[in-house]
Design a protein around this motif. Sequence first.
Motif, PDB file in Angstrom:
ATOM      1  N   GLU A  76      -7.616  20.645  -9.345  1.00  0.00           N
ATOM      2  CA  GLU A  76      -7.232  20.458  -7.827  1.00  0.00           C
ATOM      3  C   GLU A  76      -5.940  19.053  -8.148  1.00  0.00           C
ATOM      4  OE1 GLU A  76      -9.230  18.075  -4.183  1.00  0.00           O
ATOM      5  OE2 GLU A  76     -11.137  19.567  -5.964  1.00  0.00           O
ATOM      6  N   GLU A  77      -5.003  19.444  -6.682  1.00  0.00           N
ATOM      7  CA  GLU A  77      -4.179  19.094  -6.538  1.00  0.00           C
ATOM      8  C   GLU A  77      -4.869  17.300  -6.377  1.00  0.00           C
ATOM      9  OE1 GLU A  77       0.407  18.427  -4.737  1.00  0.00           O
ATOM     10  OE2 GLU A  77      -1.232  19.441  -3.776  1.00  0.00           O
ATOM     11  N   LEU A  78      -4.067  15.966  -7.081  1.00  0.00           N
ATOM     12  CA  LEU A  78      -4.576  14.407  -6.177  1.00  0.00           C
ATOM     13  C   LEU A  78      -3.416  14.122  -4.940  1.00  0.00           C
ATOM     14  CD1 LEU A  78      -5.428  12.502  -9.691  1.00  0.00           C
ATOM     15  CD2 LEU A  78      -6.792  13.624  -7.873  1.00  0.00           C
ATOM     16  N   LEU A  79      -3.442  13.774  -3.665  1.00  0.00           N
ATOM     17  CA  LEU A  79      -2.475  13.134  -3.577  1.00  0.00           C
ATOM     18  C   LEU A  79      -2.598  11.593  -2.966  1.00  0.00           C
ATOM     19  CD1 LEU A  79      -3.013  15.868  -0.643  1.00  0.00           C
ATOM     20  CD2 LEU A  79      -1.334  15.839  -2.090  1.00  0.00           C
ATOM     21  N   VAL A  80      -2.020  11.522  -3.708  1.00  0.00           N
ATOM     22  CA  VAL A  80      -1.770   9.420  -4.741  1.00  0.00           C
ATOM     23  C   VAL A  80      -1.354   8.853  -2.737  1.00  0.00           C
ATOM     24  CG1 VAL A  80      -2.169   7.752  -5.717  1.00  0.00           C
ATOM     25  CG2 VAL A  80      -1.781  10.086  -6.427  1.00  0.00           C
ATOM     26  N   ALA A  81      -2.198   7.470  -1.961  1.00  0.00           N
ATOM     27  CA  ALA A  81      -1.177   6.676  -1.152  1.00  0.00           C
ATOM     28  C   ALA A  81      -0.348   5.960  -2.369  1.00  0.00           C
ATOM     29  CB  ALA A  81      -2.792   6.040  -0.230  1.00  0.00           C
ATOM     30  N   ARG A  82       0.443   5.601  -1.733  1.00  0.00           N
ATOM     31  CA  ARG A  82       1.449   4.741  -1.337  1.00  0.00           C
ATOM     32  C   ARG A  82       0.883   3.413  -0.664  1.00  0.00           C
ATOM     33  NH1 ARG A  82       3.863   8.817  -3.706  1.00  0.00           N
ATOM     34  NH2 ARG A  82       4.580   9.120  -5.018  1.00  0.00           N
ATOM     35  N   MET A  83       0.444   2.293  -1.103  1.00  0.00           N
ATOM     36  CA  MET A  83       0.145   0.890  -0.532  1.00  0.00           C
ATOM     37  C   MET A  83       1.683   0.109  -0.659  1.00  0.00           C
ATOM     38  SD  MET A  83      -3.164  -1.091  -1.050  1.00  0.00           S
ATOM     39  CE  MET A  83      -2.273  -2.245  -2.849  1.00  0.00           C
ATOM     40  N   GLN A  84       1.429  -0.674   0.331  1.00  0.00           N
ATOM     41  CA  GLN A  84       3.011  -2.246   0.770  1.00  0.00           C
ATOM     42  C   GLN A  84       2.163  -3.172   0.982  1.00  0.00           C
ATOM     43  OE1 GLN A  84       6.676  -0.161   1.965  1.00  0.00           O
ATOM     44  NE2 GLN A  84       7.218  -2.928   1.411  1.00  0.00           N
ATOM     45  N   ILE A  85       2.152  -4.308   0.552  1.00  0.00           N
ATOM     46  CA  ILE A  85       1.748  -5.693   1.162  1.00  0.00           C
ATOM     47  C   ILE A  85       3.190  -5.775   1.962  1.00  0.00           C
ATOM     48  CG2 ILE A  85       0.786  -7.656   1.107  1.00  0.00           C
ATOM     49  CD1 ILE A  85      -0.248  -7.144  -1.842  1.00  0.00           C
ATOM     50  N   VAL A  86       3.032  -6.790   2.866  1.00  0.00           N
ATOM     51  CA  VAL A  86       3.745  -7.003   3.862  1.00  0.00           C
ATOM     52  C   VAL A  86       3.303  -8.232   4.872  1.00  0.00           C
ATOM     53  CG1 VAL A  86       5.256  -6.453   5.804  1.00  0.00           C
ATOM     54  CG2 VAL A  86       4.770  -4.441   5.252  1.00  0.00           C
TER      55      VAL A  86
END
Length: 183
Positions: free
Chosen positions: A140-150
Amino acid sequence: MALNYSLEALIFERKRSIAGIVPDVTIIEEHTDSVTVTKHPVDTGANIADHAYKNPAVVRCQFGWSDSSRLINSLLDFSIFKGMQTTADIYEFLQDLQKKRQPFALRTGKRYYPQVILTELRVSTTAESESCLLVDCTFEELLVARMQIVSLAPEYQKDASKTASMKNGGQRNPIPVQGAFRS
């Protein structure tokens, strides 16, 4: 004379691999891509379907390895199978991949998946397949969310601690509605 697939892959630079391990043969390769449409019931009428998202891809493969090809490949200095002499070694490697639950790359004949997890591992052995490893794998493919602190600009930060005050909404009494559902 045909070469076994893993040796052929090394010589002719074929790309099919499971975390760097090349199968001797790929029997089945099924790719599943799906999209889910969200559905929300409304007061009356049909569900509202106003959004969709892509599900992680699922790949089901059946691979085969032979003890004889492992022995040949383990003798070659340039082989990625150096030290893996039996199909039991390959099976143990696949079990370790699953136990670790760490993402790895999967390259099939059709696609490259940079991050998958081995979610299902099934091995069947019969009298005819005693000296080989036939394994059904589901990835199963992992769809990784990208996080950014603003950072919020200082002029917007001054009122961040304030919230609305509570207000007395008065006294409320329920009114029975004819034909309403009762629990």
